[in-house]
Scaffold this motif. Structure first.
Motif, PDB file in Angstrom:
ATOM      1  N   LYS A  38     -28.369  -2.566  -1.175  1.00 41.82           N
ATOM      2  CA  LYS A  38     -27.703  -2.124  -2.403  1.00 41.82           C
ATOM      3  C   LYS A  38     -26.304  -1.615  -2.090  1.00 41.82           C
ATOM      4  CE  LYS A  38     -31.701  -0.398  -4.861  1.00 41.82           C
ATOM      5  NZ  LYS A  38     -32.352   0.870  -5.202  1.00 41.82           N
ATOM      6  N   PRO A  39     -25.353  -1.961  -2.904  1.00 38.45           N
ATOM      7  CA  PRO A  39     -24.024  -1.386  -2.684  1.00 38.45           C
ATOM      8  C   PRO A  39     -24.028   0.082  -3.082  1.00 38.45           C
ATOM      9  CG  PRO A  39     -24.005  -2.811  -4.622  1.00 38.45           C
ATOM     10  CD  PRO A  39     -25.394  -2.880  -4.041  1.00 38.45           C
ATOM     11  N   LYS A  40     -23.633   0.916  -2.159  1.00 41.60           N
ATOM     12  CA  LYS A  40     -23.653   2.352  -2.431  1.00 41.60           C
ATOM     13  C   LYS A  40     -22.281   2.819  -2.885  1.00 41.60           C
ATOM     14  CE  LYS A  40     -27.355   3.570   0.698  1.00 41.60           C
ATOM     15  NZ  LYS A  40     -27.643   4.102   2.039  1.00 41.60           N
ATOM     16  N   LYS A  41     -22.317   3.739  -3.819  1.00 38.97           N
ATOM     17  CA  LYS A  41     -21.048   4.304  -4.285  1.00 38.97           C
ATOM     18  C   LYS A  41     -20.527   5.299  -3.252  1.00 38.97           C
ATOM     19  CE  LYS A  41     -21.256   3.877  -9.266  1.00 38.97           C
ATOM     20  NZ  LYS A  41     -21.367   4.582 -10.551  1.00 38.97           N
ATOM     21  N   GLY A  42     -19.248   5.351  -3.118  1.00 39.23           N
ATOM     22  CA  GLY A  42     -18.638   6.295  -2.184  1.00 39.23           C
ATOM     23  C   GLY A  42     -18.615   5.778  -0.762  1.00 39.23           C
ATOM     24  N   GLU A  43     -19.041   4.537  -0.584  1.00 42.34           N
ATOM     25  CA  GLU A  43     -19.033   3.979   0.764  1.00 42.34           C
ATOM     26  C   GLU A  43     -17.828   3.072   0.993  1.00 42.34           C
ATOM     27  OE1 GLU A  43     -22.318   2.142   2.508  1.00 42.34           O
ATOM     28  OE2 GLU A  43     -23.232   4.044   3.024  1.00 42.34           O
ATOM     29  N   GLU A  44     -17.019   2.938  -0.037  1.00 49.17           N
ATOM     30  CA  GLU A  44     -15.836   2.101   0.117  1.00 49.17           C
ATOM     31  C   GLU A  44     -14.850   2.801   1.039  1.00 49.17           C
ATOM     32  OE1 GLU A  44     -14.325   1.385  -3.759  1.00 49.17           O
ATOM     33  OE2 GLU A  44     -15.948   0.045  -4.286  1.00 49.17           O
ATOM     34  N   ILE A  45     -14.235   2.030   1.867  1.00 46.08           N
ATOM     35  CA  ILE A  45     -13.261   2.594   2.796  1.00 46.08           C
ATOM     36  C   ILE A  45     -11.901   2.609   2.099  1.00 46.08           C
ATOM     37  CG2 ILE A  45     -12.148   2.350   5.050  1.00 46.08           C
ATOM     38  CD1 ILE A  45     -14.829   0.601   5.683  1.00 46.08           C
ATOM     39  N   MET A  46     -11.274   3.749   2.108  1.00 46.39           N
ATOM     40  CA  MET A  46      -9.964   3.868   1.500  1.00 46.39           C
ATOM     41  C   MET A  46      -8.888   3.538   2.533  1.00 46.39           C
ATOM     42  SD  MET A  46     -10.807   4.589  -1.525  1.00 46.39           S
ATOM     43  CE  MET A  46      -9.344   5.108  -2.416  1.00 46.39           C
ATOM     44  N   VAL A  47      -7.976   2.719   2.107  1.00 49.22           N
ATOM     45  CA  VAL A  47      -6.892   2.333   2.998  1.00 49.22           C
ATOM     46  C   VAL A  47      -5.553   2.626   2.317  1.00 49.22           C
ATOM     47  CG1 VAL A  47      -8.089   0.613   4.394  1.00 49.22           C
ATOM     48  CG2 VAL A  47      -7.124  -0.058   2.194  1.00 49.22           C
ATOM     49  N   GLU A  48      -4.546   2.802   3.132  1.00 53.77           N
ATOM     50  CA  GLU A  48      -3.231   3.136   2.597  1.00 53.77           C
ATOM     51  C   GLU A  48      -2.401   1.867   2.462  1.00 53.77           C
ATOM     52  OE1 GLU A  48      -1.309   6.075   4.973  1.00 53.77           O
ATOM     53  OE2 GLU A  48       0.303   6.387   3.533  1.00 53.77           O
ATOM     54  N   CYS A  49      -1.773   1.732   1.330  1.00 52.71           N
ATOM     55  CA  CYS A  49      -0.877   0.597   1.127  1.00 52.71           C
ATOM     56  C   CYS A  49       0.264   0.692   2.135  1.00 52.71           C
ATOM     57  CB  CYS A  49      -0.343   0.620  -0.296  1.00 52.71           C
ATOM     58  SG  CYS A  49       0.964  -0.590  -0.575  1.00 52.71           S
ATOM     59  N   ASP A  50       0.519  -0.396   2.797  1.00 57.94           N
ATOM     60  CA  ASP A  50       1.528  -0.383   3.852  1.00 57.94           C
ATOM     61  C   ASP A  50       2.937  -0.173   3.300  1.00 57.94           C
ATOM     62  OD1 ASP A  50       1.829  -0.799   6.797  1.00 57.94           O
ATOM     63  OD2 ASP A  50       3.231  -2.340   6.096  1.00 57.94           O
ATOM     64  N   LYS A  51       3.121  -0.490   2.036  1.00 59.44           N
ATOM     65  CA  LYS A  51       4.468  -0.385   1.471  1.00 59.44           C
ATOM     66  C   LYS A  51       4.713   0.928   0.741  1.00 59.44           C
ATOM     67  CE  LYS A  51       8.059  -3.147  -0.591  1.00 59.44           C
ATOM     68  NZ  LYS A  51       8.403  -4.483  -1.100  1.00 59.44           N
ATOM     69  N   CYS A  52       3.842   1.251  -0.221  1.00 59.75           N
ATOM     70  CA  CYS A  52       4.104   2.438  -1.034  1.00 59.75           C
ATOM     71  C   CYS A  52       3.211   3.632  -0.695  1.00 59.75           C
ATOM     72  CB  CYS A  52       3.997   2.102  -2.525  1.00 59.75           C
ATOM     73  SG  CYS A  52       2.329   1.754  -3.065  1.00 59.75           S
ATOM     74  N   GLY A  53       2.223   3.439   0.143  1.00 55.43           N
ATOM     75  CA  GLY A  53       1.396   4.558   0.583  1.00 55.43           C
ATOM     76  C   GLY A  53       0.278   4.933  -0.369  1.00 55.43           C
ATOM     77  N   THR A  54       0.045   4.138  -1.391  1.00 55.86           N
ATOM     78  CA  THR A  54      -1.036   4.406  -2.333  1.00 55.86           C
ATOM     79  C   THR A  54      -2.371   4.099  -1.669  1.00 55.86           C
ATOM     80  OG1 THR A  54       0.425   3.760  -4.129  1.00 55.86           O
ATOM     81  CG2 THR A  54      -1.931   3.852  -4.633  1.00 55.86           C
ATOM     82  N   TYR A  55      -3.347   4.968  -1.919  1.00 54.56           N
ATOM     83  CA  TYR A  55      -4.670   4.732  -1.361  1.00 54.56           C
ATOM     84  C   TYR A  55      -5.490   3.853  -2.294  1.00 54.56           C
ATOM     85  CZ  TYR A  55      -4.129   7.668   2.698  1.00 54.56           C
ATOM     86  OH  TYR A  55      -3.733   8.168   3.895  1.00 54.56           O
TER      87      TYR A  55
END
Ligand SMILES: [Zn+2]
Length: 78
Positions: A38-55
């Motif tokens: 099952k896909p679990k909530k909160g398990e997504e990995i947050m990454v930073e945009c290489d250009k603007c820094g948005t997560y």
């Protein structure tokens, strides 16, 4: 007579544990497997945009030459 009853009870108990336990662990394992799929909530990995820094989560991110971008604009894709 009591000894025989006790012996039978002990044997029955041993048999119960020997036979029942693997089934329980099997069921538990099946349940664990089902939950793992099952896909679990909160398990997504947050990454930073290489250009603007948005997560952004890796599901939403645009990957271009090994880097994560929040949008097509940041990634330079049209
Ligand atoms: Zn960006």
């Amino acid at each position: 007579m009591l000894k025989i009853v006790l012996t039978i009870a002990v044997i029955a108990g041993v048999y119960y544990f020997l036979i029942k336990k693997p089934q329980v662990t099997q069921k538990r394992r099946e349940r664990a497997d089902a939950e793992a799929k099952k896909p679990k909530k909160g398990e997504e990995i947050m990454v930073e945009c290489d250009k603007c820094g948005t997560y952004i989560s890796t599901h939403e991110a645009i990957i271009k030459s090994g880097k994560y971008y929040c949008s097509k604009e940041c990634a330079g894709v049209k």
